[in-house]
Write a protein that holds these residues in place. Sequence first.
Motif, PDB file in Angstrom:
ATOM      1  N   THR A  76       0.819  -1.196   0.000  1.00 31.07           N
ATOM      2  CA  THR A  76       0.000   0.000   0.000  1.00 31.07           C
ATOM      3  C   THR A  76       0.857   1.251   0.000  1.00 31.07           C
ATOM      4  O   THR A  76       2.061   1.214   0.283  1.00 31.07           O
ATOM      5  N   ARG A 133       2.420   1.968   3.450  1.00 31.08           N
ATOM      6  CA  ARG A 133       3.599   1.147   3.759  1.00 31.08           C
ATOM      7  C   ARG A 133       4.821   1.613   2.979  1.00 31.08           C
ATOM      8  O   ARG A 133       5.929   1.622   3.487  1.00 31.08           O
ATOM      9  N   VAL A 169       1.142  -0.086  14.496  1.00 29.18           N
ATOM     10  CA  VAL A 169       0.684  -0.009  13.103  1.00 29.18           C
ATOM     11  C   VAL A 169       0.206  -1.377  12.637  1.00 29.18           C
ATOM     12  O   VAL A 169      -0.824  -1.482  11.950  1.00 29.18           O
ATOM     13  N   ASN A 170       0.909  -2.429  13.021  1.00 28.39           N
ATOM     14  CA  ASN A 170       0.491  -3.780  12.660  1.00 28.39           C
ATOM     15  C   ASN A 170      -0.851  -4.122  13.284  1.00 28.39           C
ATOM     16  O   ASN A 170      -1.689  -4.762  12.643  1.00 28.39           O
ATOM     17  N   LYS A 171      -1.071  -3.714  14.525  1.00 34.03           N
ATOM     18  CA  LYS A 171      -2.367  -3.965  15.171  1.00 34.03           C
ATOM     19  C   LYS A 171      -3.498  -3.270  14.409  1.00 34.03           C
ATOM     20  O   LYS A 171      -4.561  -3.844  14.191  1.00 34.03           O
ATOM     21  N   TRP A 172      -3.273  -2.003  14.015  1.00 30.60           N
ATOM     22  CA  TRP A 172      -4.295  -1.276  13.267  1.00 30.60           C
ATOM     23  C   TRP A 172      -4.514  -1.903  11.894  1.00 30.60           C
ATOM     24  O   TRP A 172      -5.649  -1.973  11.412  1.00 30.60           O
ATOM     25  N   TRP A 173      -3.443  -2.369  11.267  1.00 32.80           N
ATOM     26  CA  TRP A 173      -3.571  -2.995   9.959  1.00 32.80           C
ATOM     27  C   TRP A 173      -4.400  -4.266  10.050  1.00 32.80           C
ATOM     28  O   TRP A 173      -5.287  -4.509   9.228  1.00 32.80           O
ATOM     29  N   ARG A 174      -4.112  -5.078  11.072  1.00 28.43           N
ATOM     30  CA  ARG A 174      -4.873  -6.321  11.241  1.00 28.43           C
ATOM     31  C   ARG A 174      -6.332  -6.045  11.566  1.00 28.43           C
ATOM     32  O   ARG A 174      -7.231  -6.727  11.085  1.00 28.43           O
ATOM     33  N   GLY A 232      -7.925  -3.365  10.635  1.00 30.13           N
ATOM     34  CA  GLY A 232      -8.498  -2.853   9.385  1.00 30.13           C
ATOM     35  C   GLY A 232      -8.851  -3.958   8.409  1.00 30.13           C
ATOM     36  O   GLY A 232      -9.868  -3.880   7.719  1.00 30.13           O
ATOM     37  N   LEU A 233      -8.001  -4.982   8.348  1.00 28.53           N
ATOM     38  CA  LEU A 233      -8.347  -6.128   7.508  1.00 28.53           C
ATOM     39  C   LEU A 233      -9.605  -6.816   8.022  1.00 28.53           C
ATOM     40  O   LEU A 233     -10.469  -7.221   7.236  1.00 28.53           O
ATOM     41  N   LYS A 256     -12.483  -4.707   7.047  1.00 33.01           N
ATOM     42  CA  LYS A 256     -12.743  -4.798   5.612  1.00 33.01           C
ATOM     43  C   LYS A 256     -13.515  -6.065   5.263  1.00 33.01           C
ATOM     44  O   LYS A 256     -14.391  -6.044   4.403  1.00 33.01           O
TER      45      LYS A 256
END
Length: 95
Positions: free
Chosen positions: A2, A5, A48-53, A55-56, A59
């Motif tokens: 993304t 990233r 950031v990884n926690k928010w990304w997970r 967010g997935l 989604k």
Amino acid sequence: MTLFRRALLLMASGTASSAISAAQTGKGTSDDLLWAFLLAAPPVAYAVNKWWRWGLGFKFGNASGAGFLSALKWSSIAAVWVAIVMGLVWLMYKN
């Protein structure tokens, strides 16, 4: 990969490479900045990884309140940790 990233990777590599190149010129202070960056980066990356997970999960319809609160908690921890590291760096360079 993304756009966020890519920007994060570019920012991290630019900061680290400039600190390393400045440290090789004989100024001892940039080495300290590199260590400060290396100390501050892991909690931020984990948050950031926690928010990304989360967010997935959002989604794909599998987001949970516990995941959101965990991401919020780690973001707070990362913010406090970065503030402590930056405060120590500021105290070192104040003199």
